[in-house]
Design a protein around this motif. Structure first.
Motif, PDB file in Angstrom:
ATOM      1  N   TYR A  82      90.694  83.307  56.407  1.00 18.43           N
ATOM      2  CA  TYR A  82      90.727  82.382  55.279  1.00 18.43           C
ATOM      3  C   TYR A  82      92.104  81.758  55.189  1.00 18.43           C
ATOM      4  O   TYR A  82      93.121  82.455  55.268  1.00 18.43           O
ATOM      5  N   VAL A  83      92.132  80.431  55.036  1.00 20.53           N
ATOM      6  CA  VAL A  83      93.375  79.670  54.957  1.00 20.53           C
ATOM      7  C   VAL A  83      93.265  78.636  53.841  1.00 20.53           C
ATOM      8  O   VAL A  83      92.156  78.247  53.463  1.00 20.53           O
ATOM      9  N   PRO A  84      94.397  78.171  53.321  1.00 25.49           N
ATOM     10  CA  PRO A  84      94.356  77.160  52.254  1.00 25.49           C
ATOM     11  C   PRO A  84      93.867  75.791  52.730  1.00 25.49           C
ATOM     12  O   PRO A  84      93.294  75.035  51.964  1.00 25.49           O
ATOM     13  N   ASP A  85      94.114  75.446  54.007  1.00 23.72           N
ATOM     14  CA  ASP A  85      93.745  74.131  54.528  1.00 23.72           C
ATOM     15  C   ASP A  85      93.181  74.305  55.945  1.00 23.72           C
ATOM     16  O   ASP A  85      93.934  74.434  56.911  1.00 23.72           O
ATOM     17  N   VAL A  86      91.855  74.319  56.039  1.00 24.97           N
ATOM     18  CA  VAL A  86      91.181  74.539  57.326  1.00 24.97           C
ATOM     19  C   VAL A  86      91.552  73.468  58.340  1.00 24.97           C
ATOM     20  O   VAL A  86      91.869  73.766  59.489  1.00 24.97           O
ATOM     21  N   ASP A  87      91.521  72.211  57.920  1.00 25.80           N
ATOM     22  CA  ASP A  87      91.763  71.114  58.865  1.00 25.80           C
ATOM     23  C   ASP A  87      93.173  71.163  59.441  1.00 25.80           C
ATOM     24  O   ASP A  87      93.356  71.009  60.656  1.00 25.80           O
ATOM     25  N   ALA A  88      94.164  71.405  58.587  1.00 27.86           N
ATOM     26  CA  ALA A  88      95.556  71.460  59.051  1.00 27.86           C
ATOM     27  C   ALA A  88      95.763  72.677  59.962  1.00 27.86           C
ATOM     28  O   ALA A  88      96.420  72.571  61.005  1.00 27.86           O
ATOM     29  N   THR A  89      95.194  73.813  59.601  1.00 29.65           N
ATOM     30  CA  THR A  89      95.354  75.024  60.418  1.00 29.65           C
ATOM     31  C   THR A  89      94.636  74.868  61.748  1.00 29.65           C
ATOM     32  O   THR A  89      95.143  75.293  62.790  1.00 29.65           O
ATOM     33  N   TYR A  90      93.482  74.246  61.746  1.00 29.04           N
ATOM     34  CA  TYR A  90      92.732  73.971  62.980  1.00 29.04           C
ATOM     35  C   TYR A  90      93.591  73.126  63.929  1.00 29.04           C
ATOM     36  O   TYR A  90      93.737  73.449  65.107  1.00 29.04           O
ATOM     37  N   GLN A  91      94.190  72.059  63.413  1.00 24.14           N
ATOM     38  CA  GLN A  91      95.041  71.201  64.236  1.00 24.14           C
ATOM     39  C   GLN A  91      96.270  71.958  64.744  1.00 24.14           C
ATOM     40  O   GLN A  91      96.669  71.811  65.905  1.00 24.14           O
ATOM     41  N   LYS A  92      96.846  72.768  63.893  1.00 27.67           N
ATOM     42  CA  LYS A  92      98.010  73.576  64.264  1.00 27.67           C
ATOM     43  C   LYS A  92      97.653  74.551  65.396  1.00 27.67           C
ATOM     44  O   LYS A  92      98.417  74.743  66.335  1.00 27.67           O
ATOM     45  N   ALA A  93      96.464  75.148  65.297  1.00 29.88           N
ATOM     46  CA  ALA A  93      96.007  76.096  66.321  1.00 29.88           C
ATOM     47  C   ALA A  93      95.763  75.387  67.656  1.00 29.88           C
ATOM     48  O   ALA A  93      96.058  75.936  68.718  1.00 29.88           O
ATOM     49  N   LEU A  94      95.229  74.179  67.606  1.00 27.75           N
ATOM     50  CA  LEU A  94      95.035  73.416  68.847  1.00 27.75           C
ATOM     51  C   LEU A  94      96.385  73.105  69.490  1.00 27.75           C
ATOM     52  O   LEU A  94      96.551  73.249  70.708  1.00 27.75           O
ATOM     53  N   LYS A  95      97.362  72.703  68.679  1.00 28.79           N
ATOM     54  CA  LYS A  95      98.702  72.391  69.186  1.00 28.79           C
ATOM     55  C   LYS A  95      99.395  73.632  69.743  1.00 28.79           C
ATOM     56  O   LYS A  95     100.249  73.535  70.621  1.00 28.79           O
ATOM     57  N   ALA A  96      99.019  74.815  69.229  1.00 32.38           N
ATOM     58  CA  ALA A  96      99.624  76.080  69.686  1.00 32.38           C
ATOM     59  C   ALA A  96      98.984  76.592  70.967  1.00 32.38           C
ATOM     60  O   ALA A  96      99.385  77.633  71.471  1.00 32.38           O
ATOM     61  N   GLY A  97      97.990  75.885  71.497  1.00 30.49           N
ATOM     62  CA  GLY A  97      97.357  76.298  72.751  1.00 30.49           C
ATOM     63  C   GLY A  97      95.920  76.750  72.624  1.00 30.49           C
ATOM     64  O   GLY A  97      95.313  77.181  73.601  1.00 30.49           O
TER      65      GLY A  97
END
Length: 153
Positions: A82-97
């Motif tokens: 669970y995260v406060p902002d799914v879309d932002a965390t999703y993008q961050k995870a893609l950028k992290a590999g």
């Protein structure tokens, strides 16, 4: 007399995920970049330099990780975060590999969720609760989902 210790250490919950992976250092780096994971303490290493044990904190939850060994072989799993902002965390995870498993979308069960796969193959589904769905309504929505999509999510 020995000091009394708690059966569950401070900061932990009853269930703690423990990931066994090939390349724990890379997955720790991924978790730090994607989910702001914090190392609880310096990782314990084996003589060959591989990680024997590390503990990280993501949000209010602890997670343990180690490199594969003769006693514990690598396996993949799925975690729901669970995260406060799914879309932002999703993008961050893609950028992290990470690689996309499912783009974020509002779900019939009341969460907005999306998923990524980390470099070791573990799936991380990211969720934000957006609606409380009553049991009767959930049953109806589940039936509608199967009727329109014909398979489980």
């Amino acid at each position: 007399m020995a000091a009394k210790v708690k059966p569950i250490p401070d900061g932990f919950h009853t269930i703690t995920p423990y990931l066994i992976v090939d390349g724990a250092a890379k997955i720790i780096d991924f978790m730090q970049k994607a989910f702001d994971a914090k190392l609880d303490h310096e990782a314990t290493k084996r003589p060959d330099g591989s990680i024997m044990h590390a503990t990280l904190k993501i949000g209010d939850s602890m997670l343990m990780i180690s490199d594969t060994s003769e006693q514990a072989r690598a396996t993949t799993t799925m975690l729901y975060l669970y995260v406060p902002d799914v879309d932002a965390t999703y993008q961050k995870a893609l950028k992290a590999g990470g690689t996309s498993v499912m783009e974020p979308a509002d779900q019939f069960y009341g969460d907005r969720s999306g998923g990524v796969k980390d470099p070791a193959g573990n799936q991380w589904f990211l969720g934000k609760h957006i609606e409380d769905v009553a049991p009767g309504e959930l049953k109806k929505r589940t039936a509608d989902m199967f009727k329109h999509h014909g398979k489980a999510a």
